[in-house]
Scaffold this active site. Structure first.
Site, PDB file in Angstrom:
ATOM      1  N   LYS A 271      88.038 101.387 -46.668  1.00 49.36           N
ATOM      2  CA  LYS A 271      89.508 101.554 -46.653  1.00 49.36           C
ATOM      3  C   LYS A 271      89.903 102.948 -46.169  1.00 49.36           C
ATOM      4  O   LYS A 271      90.534 103.726 -46.887  1.00 49.36           O
ATOM      5  CB  LYS A 271      90.133 101.284 -48.016  1.00 49.36           C
TER       6      LYS A 271
HETATM    7  P1  5BU Z   1      86.711  91.234 -57.730  1.00 52.09           P
HETATM    8  O1  5BU Z   1      85.639  91.591 -58.708  1.00 52.09           O
HETATM    9  O2  5BU Z   1      86.570  89.793 -57.180  1.00 52.09           O
HETATM   10  O3  5BU Z   1      88.090  91.537 -58.249  1.00 52.09           O
HETATM   11  O4  5BU Z   1      86.441  92.198 -56.460  1.00 52.09           O
HETATM   12  C1  5BU Z   1      87.306  92.263 -55.386  1.00 52.09           C
HETATM   13  C2  5BU Z   1      86.811  93.226 -54.335  1.00 52.09           C
HETATM   14  O5  5BU Z   1      87.719  93.222 -53.228  1.00 52.09           O
HETATM   15  C3  5BU Z   1      86.731  94.663 -54.802  1.00 52.09           C
HETATM   16  O6  5BU Z   1      85.639  95.262 -54.147  1.00 52.09           O
HETATM   17  C4  5BU Z   1      88.017  95.293 -54.333  1.00 52.09           C
HETATM   18  O7  5BU Z   1      87.860  96.658 -54.033  1.00 52.09           O
HETATM   19  C5  5BU Z   1      88.301  94.518 -53.073  1.00 52.09           C
HETATM   20  N1  5BU Z   1      89.740  94.360 -52.792  1.00 52.09           N
HETATM   21  C6  5BU Z   1      90.614  93.723 -53.633  1.00 52.09           C
HETATM   22  O8  5BU Z   1      90.240  93.233 -54.678  1.00 52.09           O
HETATM   23  N2  5BU Z   1      91.924  93.628 -53.292  1.00 52.09           N
HETATM   24  C7  5BU Z   1      92.426  94.130 -52.158  1.00 52.09           C
HETATM   25  O9  5BU Z   1      93.622  93.990 -51.874  1.00 52.09           O
HETATM   26  C8  5BU Z   1      91.506  94.795 -51.302  1.00 52.09           C
HETATM   27  C9  5BU Z   1      90.193  94.879 -51.629  1.00 52.09           C
HETATM   28 BR1  5BU Z   1      92.147  95.483 -49.736  1.00 52.09          BR
END
Ligand code: 5BU
Length: 454
Positions: free
Chosen positions: A296
């Site tokens: 990012k």
């Molecule tokens: P989760 O454990 O399924 O919540 O992980 C989601 C991943 O996607 C995590 O690495 C976040 O940094 C990433 N992410 C997110 O959740 N939402 C966003 O809007 C973005 C990235 Br951009």
């Protein structure tokens, strides 16, 4: 010459139809492009157009006129002024605050409303608009359209029981322009064969298949990810947000066969080393998935370039895909070069994120222009020329205590037309990550198949 013909020739002079090679929002190459917006610069023509449309509707009964944003708004306003029938305005998005209204203006339930649209192509967005207006309690029977691109739209609406009144079909436009020597024969043949070959027949679903998307990808990274998707029957990206290289390598081994890419936050690893990178690369080659660094980036071009190429992680050496914000503008994205596939952040999944509609629109516009951008991270539909990556996916919808909001794979694939679901805790925090990955792969792929079946 009829009035209608005269009107078309004058409107043509304003530049409402252009011939050449155009890539439409859907990614389809079209030999012509229609944009009625220049009409607002000619009050006389706008008035003429509204007279023609009102004439088409002379046997219809309606108490309200509603234009589909944006191009049809001035047209519908002119029709309202001409006829004395009140106007209502439909928002593109419902207001997030205050009244949350979809429609502006005064109306009461049960009133009949005619919808006005500038151009009809597949008809899908028009059907959605009609349904939204009906949800507000209004009755829609008639739809007035200035130009029918003859690509399935009128049929779709007619099948759904609406009367579509079109002023011009594309075939008619071609005939008139040819008759007046404004189009040459080879051009006419080219357009006619396009109209014949490319009717948007998939009228029950506008989801573009991975095979179709693959055809119009220019970037090697987007081609690769789509090829892997088709080969593995997977649209799953596993986000391995763990802190040690050992855990990442172990997870990559276990989930690798089910995913198209592994997403990483390399700066949370406590023992990063070059050896770790080469081992991870080896696994990614053996199991055929891409390495996606979710860095990012969000700085000026010069700093982003340093962050991408230098430091301990040397992301440019190994990442196939990276994420970047667009906050620093178009130039800042160029520094990543053309080798890596850039995925921009158009919309975030967390509660209260500042990536509102306006921001998203700007992010999309910028992403479409940048040759190294293959898609965006977002929580809603994108133009199909961009790949849509959606995080915040978990079978147990809800969220966490830190603002994350989850949706199910089926919801994002069906409603947003997500191309790739990104799952973090749903996989790496599961008792058996390999089984969880297979489950998400299957859910994601089955949802995709359901959506392309028609
Ligand atoms: P989760 O454990 O399924 O919540 O992980 C989601 C991943 O996607 C995590 O690495 C976040 O940094 C990433 N992410 C997110 O959740 N939402 C966003 O809007 C973005 C990235 Br951009």
């Amino acid at each position: 010459m009829t009035n209608k013909e005269e009107f078309l020739l004058k409107a043509y002079e304003l530049g409402i139809i252009k011939f050449g090679n155009f890539t439409l929002k859907s990614g389809i190459e079209s030999p012509f492009y229609v944009d009625l917006r220049p009409l607002v610069s000619s009050p006389a023509l706008l008035k003429e157009l509204s007279d023609h449309l009102l004439q088409l509707l002379k046997d219809s009964h309606y108490q309200l006129i509603c234009g589909v944003p944006y191009a049809a708004l001035p047209i519908s306003a002119a029709m309202s002024l001409e006829s004395g029938v009140p106007l209502i305005l439909k928002r593109k998005e419902s207001k997030k605050y205050g009244t949350k209204k979809m429609l502006e203006g005064i109306f009461s339930e049960g009133q009949t409303c005619v919808l006005v649209e500038d151009v009809i192509t597949s008809g899908k967005s028009l059907v959605e608009t009609v349904e939204e207006v009906e949800k507000e309690g209004l009755r829609v029977k008639d739809v007035a359209v200035v130009l029918d691109r003859e690509q399935g739209g009128t049929r779709l609406l007619t099948e759904k029981g609406y009367a579509v009144h079109t002023l011009f079909s594309m075939g008619e436009v071609i005939d008139i322009l040819y008759k007046h020597d404004l189009l040459k024969e080879p051009e006419v043949i080219r357009i006619r064969s396009f109209l014949k070959e490319k009717p948007v027949v998939r009228i029950r679903s506008s989801r573009v298949t991975y095979e179709e998307k693959l055809k119009f990808q220019a970037h090697p990274a987007s081609k690769k990810i789509l090829e892997i998707a088709l080969k593995k029957k997977s649209n799953l990206i596993a986000s391995l947000d763990v802190n040690t290289s050992r855990e990442i390598l172990d997870l990559a081994e276990r989930v690798g066969e089910h995913v198209v890419a592994v997403k990483l936050h390399t700066d949370i690893i406590s023992d990063f080393s070059e050896e770790y990178v080469s081992r991870l690369k080896k696994i990614s080659q053996d199991k055929n998935f891409l390495l996606f660094e979710d860095r990012k980036f969000g700085d000026i071009g010069n700093t982003q370039q340093l962050q991408f190429e230098k430091g301990i992680y040397k992301i440019s050496d190994w990442a196939d895909l990276i994420t970047s914000h667009v906050i620093a503008g178009e130039e800042s994205l160029k520094v990543f070069g053309d080798k890596v596939g850039v995925v921009t952040i158009a919309e975030m999944s967390s509660k209260g994120a500042l990536t509102d509609e306006h921001y998203k629109e700007k992010a999309i516009e910028l992403s479409q222009k940048a040759s190294n951008v293959i898609g965006c991270v977002a929580q809603s539909e994108l133009p199909s020329s961009l790949l849509l990556f959606t995080p915040g996916v978990n079978i147990t919808s809800g969220g966490d205590s830190k603002g994350q909001q989850f949706n199910t794979p089926d919801k994002v694939i069906t409603e947003y037309h997500t191309d790739f679901i990104i799952v973090g805790r749903g996989i790496y925090a599961a008792a058996r990550p390999e089984e969880a990955a297979e489950k998400y792969r299957k859910e994601g792929w089955d949802a995709y198949l359901r959506n392309i079946k028609f």
